[in-house]
Every structure is written in structure tokens, then in C-alpha cells.
Design a protein around this motif. Structure first.
Motif, PDB file in Angstrom:
ATOM      1  N   ASN A  57     101.076  83.488  79.289  1.00 26.02           N
ATOM      2  CA  ASN A  57     100.400  84.394  78.372  1.00 26.02           C
ATOM      3  C   ASN A  57     101.073  85.756  78.418  1.00 26.02           C
ATOM      4  N   GLY A  58     101.328  86.322  77.259  1.00 28.06           N
ATOM      5  CA  GLY A  58     101.919  87.646  77.194  1.00 28.06           C
ATOM      6  C   GLY A  58     103.430  87.620  77.264  1.00 28.06           C
ATOM      7  N   ASN A  59     104.012  88.795  77.071  1.00 31.57           N
ATOM      8  CA  ASN A  59     105.469  88.917  77.061  1.00 31.57           C
ATOM      9  C   ASN A  59     106.087  88.882  78.445  1.00 31.57           C
ATOM     10  N   ASN A  60     105.288  89.080  79.473  1.00 32.69           N
ATOM     11  CA  ASN A  60     105.815  88.957  80.833  1.00 32.69           C
ATOM     12  C   ASN A  60     104.709  88.531  81.767  1.00 32.69           C
ATOM     13  N   GLY A  61     105.116  87.913  82.843  1.00 36.28           N
ATOM     14  CA  GLY A  61     104.134  87.454  83.814  1.00 36.28           C
ATOM     15  C   GLY A  61     104.702  86.415  84.752  1.00 36.28           C
ATOM     16  N   ARG A  62     103.783  85.802  85.477  1.00 37.47           N
ATOM     17  CA  ARG A  62     104.113  84.731  86.432  1.00 37.47           C
ATOM     18  C   ARG A  62     103.138  83.594  86.230  1.00 37.47           C
ATOM     19  N   ALA A  63     103.612  82.396  86.482  1.00 36.79           N
ATOM     20  CA  ALA A  63     102.756  81.225  86.409  1.00 36.79           C
ATOM     21  C   ALA A  63     103.260  80.201  87.410  1.00 36.79           C
ATOM     22  N   SER A  64     102.351  79.345  87.827  1.00 33.21           N
ATOM     23  CA  SER A  64     102.767  78.268  88.724  1.00 33.21           C
ATOM     24  C   SER A  64     102.017  76.997  88.361  1.00 33.21           C
ATOM     25  N   ARG A  65     102.690  75.894  88.626  1.00 36.25           N
ATOM     26  CA  ARG A  65     102.105  74.577  88.394  1.00 36.25           C
ATOM     27  C   ARG A  65     102.840  73.573  89.258  1.00 36.25           C
ATOM     28  N   MET A  66     102.078  72.800  89.986  1.00 39.13           N
ATOM     29  CA  MET A  66     102.614  71.730  90.815  1.00 39.13           C
ATOM     30  C   MET A  66     103.728  72.194  91.746  1.00 39.13           C
ATOM     31  N   GLY A  67     103.574  73.371  92.318  1.00 38.30           N
ATOM     32  CA  GLY A  67     104.539  73.868  93.283  1.00 38.30           C
ATOM     33  C   GLY A  67     105.713  74.623  92.703  1.00 38.30           C
ATOM     34  N   VAL A  68     105.798  74.684  91.383  1.00 39.63           N
ATOM     35  CA  VAL A  68     106.865  75.440  90.737  1.00 39.63           C
ATOM     36  C   VAL A  68     106.287  76.777  90.300  1.00 39.63           C
ATOM     37  N   GLU A  69     106.949  77.852  90.662  1.00 38.73           N
ATOM     38  CA  GLU A  69     106.511  79.179  90.259  1.00 38.73           C
ATOM     39  C   GLU A  69     107.615  79.832  89.441  1.00 38.73           C
ATOM     40  N   VAL A  70     107.237  80.345  88.257  1.00 41.05           N
ATOM     41  CA  VAL A  70     108.197  80.981  87.362  1.00 41.05           C
ATOM     42  C   VAL A  70     107.716  82.378  86.980  1.00 41.05           C
ATOM     43  N   GLU A  71     108.684  83.176  86.601  1.00 37.95           N
ATOM     44  CA  GLU A  71     108.409  84.520  86.117  1.00 37.95           C
ATOM     45  C   GLU A  71     109.200  84.675  84.819  1.00 37.95           C
ATOM     46  N   TRP A  72     108.618  85.367  83.841  1.00 35.27           N
ATOM     47  CA  TRP A  72     109.322  85.573  82.587  1.00 35.27           C
ATOM     48  C   TRP A  72     109.131  86.994  82.102  1.00 35.27           C
ATOM     49  N   ASN A  73     110.078  87.421  81.286  1.00 33.63           N
ATOM     50  CA  ASN A  73     110.014  88.728  80.657  1.00 33.63           C
ATOM     51  C   ASN A  73     110.663  88.589  79.287  1.00 33.63           C
ATOM     52  N   TYR A  74     109.879  88.829  78.241  1.00 38.43           N
ATOM     53  CA  TYR A  74     110.383  88.735  76.881  1.00 38.43           C
ATOM     54  C   TYR A  74     110.391  90.120  76.256  1.00 38.43           C
ATOM     55  N   SER A  75     111.525  90.483  75.688  1.00 43.68           N
ATOM     56  CA  SER A  75     111.664  91.750  74.977  1.00 43.68           C
ATOM     57  C   SER A  75     111.815  91.447  73.489  1.00 43.68           C
ATOM     58  N   GLU A  76     110.775  91.803  72.713  1.00 38.26           N
ATOM     59  CA  GLU A  76     110.863  91.616  71.261  1.00 38.26           C
ATOM     60  C   GLU A  76     111.994  92.468  70.693  1.00 38.26           C
TER      61      GLU A  76
END
Length: 86
Positions: A32-51
């Protein structure tokens, strides 16, 4: 590409980013959102989107012992490419 190595996707328009987040949520990843962190089933990701730059940076922060970070990163690249071409 190891965990912690950012993957940069350029030329991502806002509608394409919306499509990517929709696919992530459908797969159970609360992106959710243009940046953040999420995890599922032991995988953790971070993202950052610049419009403004139309750039998406994904970083795999953690994978479980049975999933190689390189395999996850390859799958992520494939999913982003598939979504952008659809």
C-alpha cells in the motif's frame, strides 16, 4: 543478486504502478502506498516508487532459508515485466 540489493525499474507510470500493487495484494502482499515494507511467508520486501521519476525500487530484505534471494529477485523481475507488458 543478494538480499538487500535494490532492483530499479524505470519508466513505471502511475497506472502501471497501480497494476503492480493490485497484483501484489492479490498475491497476499500488503503493498500500500508509494513506499513501505511488507512480508509474507518469510520474505520481506521494501519498495519506493517515485511518480516524478517514474521509478520503482524494490529491495528484498529477507528470505527464508529455503528460498535463495537470487531466485526471489528473478521472479520479481519476471512479474514486473509481465505486468508492464499486459
Amino acid at each position: 543478486m543478494a538480499a538487500g540489493t535494490p532492483q530499479v525499474f524505470s519508466g513505471i507510470t502511475p497506472p502501471q504502478f497501480a497494476k503492480l500493487t493490485e497484483r501484489a495484494r492479490a498475491a497476499g502482499v500488503a503493498m500500500n502506498g508509494n513506499n513501505g515494507r511488507a512480508s509474507r511467508m518469510g520474505v520481506e520486501v521494501e519498495w519506493n516508487y517515485s511518480e516524478e521519476k517514474q521509478e520503482l525500487v524494490f529491495t528484498c530484505l529477507k528470505t527464508p532459508f529455503f528460498v535463495a534471494a537470487e531466485d526471489f529477485n528473478a521472479k520479481l523481475r519476471e512479474l514486473v515485466s509481465e505486468t508492464l507488458m499486459a
